[in-house]
Design an enzyme around this catalytic site. Structure first.
Site, PDB file in Angstrom:
ATOM      1  N   THR A 116     -14.726  -2.851   9.550  1.00  0.00           N
ATOM      2  CA  THR A 116     -14.352  -3.297   8.219  1.00  0.00           C
ATOM      3  C   THR A 116     -13.227  -2.625   7.420  1.00  0.00           C
ATOM      4  OG1 THR A 116     -16.125  -1.595   7.205  1.00  0.00           O
ATOM      5  CG2 THR A 116     -16.847  -3.959   7.584  1.00  0.00           C
ATOM      6  N   THR A 118     -22.803   4.242   5.981  1.00  0.00           N
ATOM      7  CA  THR A 118     -22.561   2.712   6.072  1.00  0.00           C
ATOM      8  C   THR A 118     -21.977   2.438   7.510  1.00  0.00           C
ATOM      9  OG1 THR A 118     -22.197   2.168   4.007  1.00  0.00           O
ATOM     10  CG2 THR A 118     -21.448   0.550   5.696  1.00  0.00           C
TER      11      THR A 118
END
EC number: 2.3.1.35
Lengths: 384, 384
Positions: free
Chosen positions: B147, B180
């Site tokens: 990401t 995350t």
């Protein structure tokens, strides 16, 4: 205004030379009686500055005749010698003020941790401050306790015949168990120490204790309430408690409004919680979420980060029943997408987040602020 | 390399069009057996993304034949329809791979919370990914799960006759209960699910669980370990556990090294603690102190902020016995000023903080990073 709004108090604020830049750095507040009742609340950090250790002892007696406060140095993590410095400061105040006892002189310090105070400047400063004491010195005292504060903070509430006033310093390291802040409140109401203690603890619990700027808890937090009894009025306890709470709330809001580098004040209200403790825990978790604080800075109503923060708590809730509003737009309903996030207008300084836990009837409000590049800049160079 | 370093696995990574910028966003990892053993560890956030809820169920069976991972959307806080999307994705994988069952297909997603995935792009993407599966596809798979990662992350450990390899994504929202991050580890060792589970939980507890970048815990964290048994070797359990730990440690360090906006990696070692839990609690408190993280960014050895952070914990210690070193200079001794702080050289990327609690013999290491203006910039504009 400030600590001299109530009758029976005098104050001074001077530049003693503790700060290298020559700004005011020493404040003295004197209770001229007839009563010398006092109450105090201190940091819950287990690493306590010398003046906190000293003043906690003083307050156990319920009597305070004077408070000496310095900025320009926290006198924290300074060992036995640092404690001696605090003691010597209280003795000096007692010496220059006729009829005072060091055991009734509270001391408060704020500034960098781990540095000894320049006593060769501080002690002569005490003499000069005592010489400048006046019944109009509250503003100067408030100015002298500033560190990174951009403005000095004062507040007051006047009632029929009696007054509560106060001053505060604090602009960062604002977190529970009080912020990095020094607060002195004064009143001319005629009340004993026990009543002051009840009112002060109730007030700080829902005001200063619910300000969470950056999750960092200081070693020096001190909130004092002094009563002179000079009004001769014994107020209703409820009215008095409300006046103290109002002044604390006013000062607490000023602290958040002046938080280091902040561009947004964030009001986090947690509603429909199973308990007040749950509401506070969830509010704090949201207040401390750096990712959310960055998003608010960018005026991005990123409610996913609110849910992510709620999910780390032990509060009672079901994830698929959570609702979140940002500036009154319910962007999250039942744990999923709600109203259009583009409806959220975040142009103003105040941002309101409402978290509905759908688990009860209790609520709490926590105030915080955004995380900005200015905060980083200010705090990456503080001690250099 | 990556998830195809071990025998018995194939993988692919493609651009399915989930990300608007056209970057790779869909990865498929297939266990070709003969064994299909698997173990998984998931976020402890109570707000869990749909793929986490799904995959937790799948892992209960101890068998995983394939993992489908997408970046470009977390599929978190998307309600029952989001869960249907996850289910449909697993069904699609089972359909395009002969002889697979959706109940043995794990799903992982990462990206923005609160948005439905574009299934019209994702499902055709599954077909294309299946068509591109190869035994050399590990790198492409690692790239497709990025990401905000600046680099893709892979690691491997080869032993006599068997291998453990893996890939990870993660660059922010790194906090306990995993970061995350999505991690897929594979091995050709011939071990049952129970042994994988033991090794994986032990490894994550001291690696991924001790990375704390910004205190924020994600809704999507997933770490999977798949065994194909293709080597035919049944390794010593201790050697296997150590290999898994080594790969996890390598990937965890890569995550911290790539943390959003960071300019310093901070290694926090807490020593002489009364318990390992105390050491971890203190390490985390230091890792999460925004003021300290700013100071480190400014190359300021502000040890007062370390003590202030320690003081907020419930760990066993006496404030006047605390010692703190920064880059091996003991700037704080016995809770007070120690060696000259000007001796601390902070020019290098890695900064080592040692906190000596003088309360026992246990220790723990937590990895974190500094807080920078770049972090604020990156995270104030993430979803816009």
């Amino acid at each position: 205004m400030s600590v001299t709004a109530a009758k029976g108090f005098s104050a001074a604020g001077i530049a003693a030379g503790i700060k290298e830049n020559g700004n005011p750095d020493l404040a003295l507040v004197v209770n001229n009686g007839p009563r010398l009742a006092a109450a105090g609340v201190f940091t819950s950090n287990r690493v306590k500055a010398a003046p906190v250790v000293w003043s906690e002892q003083v307050l156990k007696g319920g009597r305070v005749s004077a408070v000496i406060l310095n900025s320009g140095g926290a006198n924290a993590c300074t060992g036995p010698l640092g404690f001696q410095d605090t003691h010597a400061t209280a003795e000096k105040v007692a010496e220059v003020l006729d009829g005072h006892s060091a055991g009734e002189v509270a001391v408060a310090s704020t500034g960098l941790i781990g540095l000894r105070l320049p006593m060769d400047k501080l002690l002569p400063g005490v003499e000069r401050a005592a010489a400048e004491l006046t019944e109009h010195g509250g503003e100067k005292a408030a100015i002298a306790i500033k560190t990174t504060d951009s403005i000095h903070k004062t507040a007051q509430v006047g009632q029929e015949g009696w007054t509560v006033g106060g001053m505060a310093k604090g602009a960062g390291m604002l977190a529970p168990g009080l912020a990095t802040m020094l607060v002195v409140l004064t009143t001319d109401a005629d009340l004993p120490a026990a009543d002051l203690d009840t009112a002060l603890r109730a007030a700080t619990r829902t005001t200063f204790d619910r300000v969470d700027s950056d999750g960092c808890m200081s070693t020096n937090d001190t909130v004092l309430l002094l009563a002179s009894g000079a009004s001769g009025v014994v107020p209703d306890r409820g009215a008095f408690a409300e006046a103290v709470r109002t002044v604390c709330d006013d000062l607490a809001r000023q602290l958040i409004g002046d938080a280091e580098g902040a561009s947004k004040d964030i009001r986090i209200e947690v509603v429909n919680a199973a308990s007040e403790d749950d509401a506070v825990e969830v509010g704090r978790s949201i207040a401390r979420n750096n990712l959310l604080k960055c998003a608010i800075h960018g005026e991005d109503p990123n409610w996913g980060r609110v849910l992510s923060a709620i999910g780390t708590t032990s509060a009672a809730f079901e994830p698929d029943q959570l609702n979140v509003a940002i500036n009154d737009v319910w962007v999250c309903k039942n744990g999923s997408v709600g109203e259009d996030r583009d409806l959220v207008d975040m142009r103003f300084r105040e941002v309101r987040i409402t978290a509905d836990l759908a688990a009860g009837t209790e609520s709490a409000v926590i105030w915080s602020n955004d995380l900005t590049a200015d905060y980083v800049h200010e705090n990456s160079a503080y001690s250099s």
